[in-house]
Design an enzyme around this catalytic site. Structure first.
Site, short mmCIF file in Angstrom:
data_model
loop_
_atom_site.label_atom_id
_atom_site.label_comp_id
_atom_site.label_asym_id
_atom_site.label_seq_id
_atom_site.Cartn_x
_atom_site.Cartn_y
_atom_site.Cartn_z
N HIS A 196 -3.26 4.17 30.70
CA HIS A 196 -2.24 3.47 29.93
C HIS A 196 -0.88 4.08 30.33
CE1 HIS A 196 -4.68 2.13 26.12
NE2 HIS A 196 -4.40 1.09 26.84
N CYS A 292 -0.31 7.38 20.90
CA CYS A 292 -1.14 6.18 20.66
C CYS A 292 -1.82 6.19 19.30
CB CYS A 292 -2.12 5.95 21.79
SG CYS A 292 -3.05 7.38 22.27
N1 ARG Z 1 -10.63 5.57 23.47
C1 ARG Z 1 -9.46 4.77 23.48
C2 ARG Z 1 -9.51 3.79 24.64
O1 ARG Z 1 -9.93 4.16 25.69
C3 ARG Z 1 -8.24 5.64 23.55
C4 ARG Z 1 -6.97 4.87 23.52
C5 ARG Z 1 -5.77 5.75 23.59
N2 ARG Z 1 -4.60 4.97 23.63
C6 ARG Z 1 -3.56 5.13 24.43
N3 ARG Z 1 -2.58 4.31 24.32
N4 ARG Z 1 -3.50 6.05 25.34
O2 ARG Z 1 -9.14 2.67 24.52
#
Ligand code: ARG
Length: 298
Positions: A196, A292
């Site tokens: 991300h 997040c």
């Molecule tokens: N386990 C979640 C996923 O993989 C974690 C999300 C974390 N979010 C972020 N924006 N980095 O979707």
């Protein structure tokens, strides 16, 4: 027509020319009651199934919550939902906006993993209660978009940084730029551990960003270096193991960051930022940290 910028040659403005935007005053948090690692949808989750210490997670989350209250944000707390262990990462299900004439609108995400798709309607309900105009993406055209996991507002400016490659598709940004009437700088992500944009870019204030450079292409790095006066580079260890770039800059001054980012904290302090360290170790097991675990709202 949307305006999506993918290289410095497309740039026809300076940050100073971009319209100002009010800073959000509310923060949405989802309680970690049902948080756990039940499946693997990013490399950080590998080996962590069933490994979350629930009590520790609860404590970590409570600390963060109090800190938002202490810096003067209004905290809106939402109950988690059984069966949605990742819902606590509430930056991912939506991308909110406030228009120049004060209208609130939100684009709901199309989650990449089936396991997370069912989180979106619960978050949407909260926006409905706060009278946001709800915008849905046509899922036949845009199959992936993970909200503020990948689309980050520049600090107090009507400009979006949009990451693509793992959880969001590049094509969606043309449409979002159109709907919000906002230019978008699209950055390709090239390392799956930084899946991300909020894992490798943190907008700290109008002039300052913190990045993990190896997560980006050269075109992307050029854009970042052109538009920010100060670019703080984070080491592999602090970016990958401690999610330093998943910090949150509250009001452009207070930086909420995972504990132990010693190296980058020095650099932040030198630029005048105030550091607030948090333990988010339980959430790191799922591939997330401070940024997040919240959604800033107007
Ligand atoms: N386990 C979640 C996923 O993989 C974690 C999300 C974390 N979010 C972020 N924006 N980095 O979707």
């Amino acid at each position: 027509m949307g305006q999506v910028i993918t290289s410095v040659e497309d740039l026809n403005f300076d940050i100073d020319q971009i319209e100002d935007m009010p800073a959000p005053a509310k923060v949405l948090l989802v309680k970690p009651t049902y948080f756990s690692v039940d499946y693997v949808i990013n490399p950080h989750m590998k080996g962590n199934i069933g490994g979350v210490d629930k009590l520790a997670a609860q404590n970590e989350w409570e600390h963060l919550k109090s800190a938002y209250e202490e810096v003067g944000l209004y905290v809106h707390e939402l109950e988690g939902e059984r069966g949605y262990p990742d819902m606590v990462f509430c930056a991912n299900q939506s991308l909110p906006n406030i228009t120049s004439d004060g209208k609130k609108q939100v684009i709901m995400s199309v989650m990449h993993a089936d396991e997370r798709k069912g989180e979106v309607p619960f978050i949407q309900e909260e926006y409905e209660k706060s009278s946001y105009e709800i915008v849905h993406l046509d899922e036949n055209k845009f199959d992936n978009f993970e909200g503020m996991g990948d689309a980050l507002w520049h600090f107090k400016k009507r400009l979006i940084w949009g990451g693509y490659g793992y959880r969001s598709s590049k094509e969606v940004y043309e449409h979002i730029s159109d709907v919000f009437g906002t230019p978008i700088i699209a950055l390709e992500l090239i390392d799956e551990r930084f899946y991300h944009l909020d894992t490798c870019l943190c907008v700290l204030d109008t002039d300052t960003a913190m990045i993990y450079p190896k997560a980006f292409t050269n075109e992307g790095l050029e854009l970042i270096n052109r538009l920010f006066k100060h670019v703080i580079e984070v080491s592999k260890y602090e970016a990958e193991q401690l999610f330093a770039c998943n910090a949150t800059s509250v009001s452009g001054k207070n930086v909420f960051i995972q504990q132990g980012c010693v190296d980058v904290n020095h650099k932040l302090k030198d630029l005048g930022f105030k550091i607030h360290e948090f333990s988010t170790y339980e959430f790191l097991k799922s591939g997330g940290s401070v940024f997040c675990m919240k959604m800033l709202l107007w």
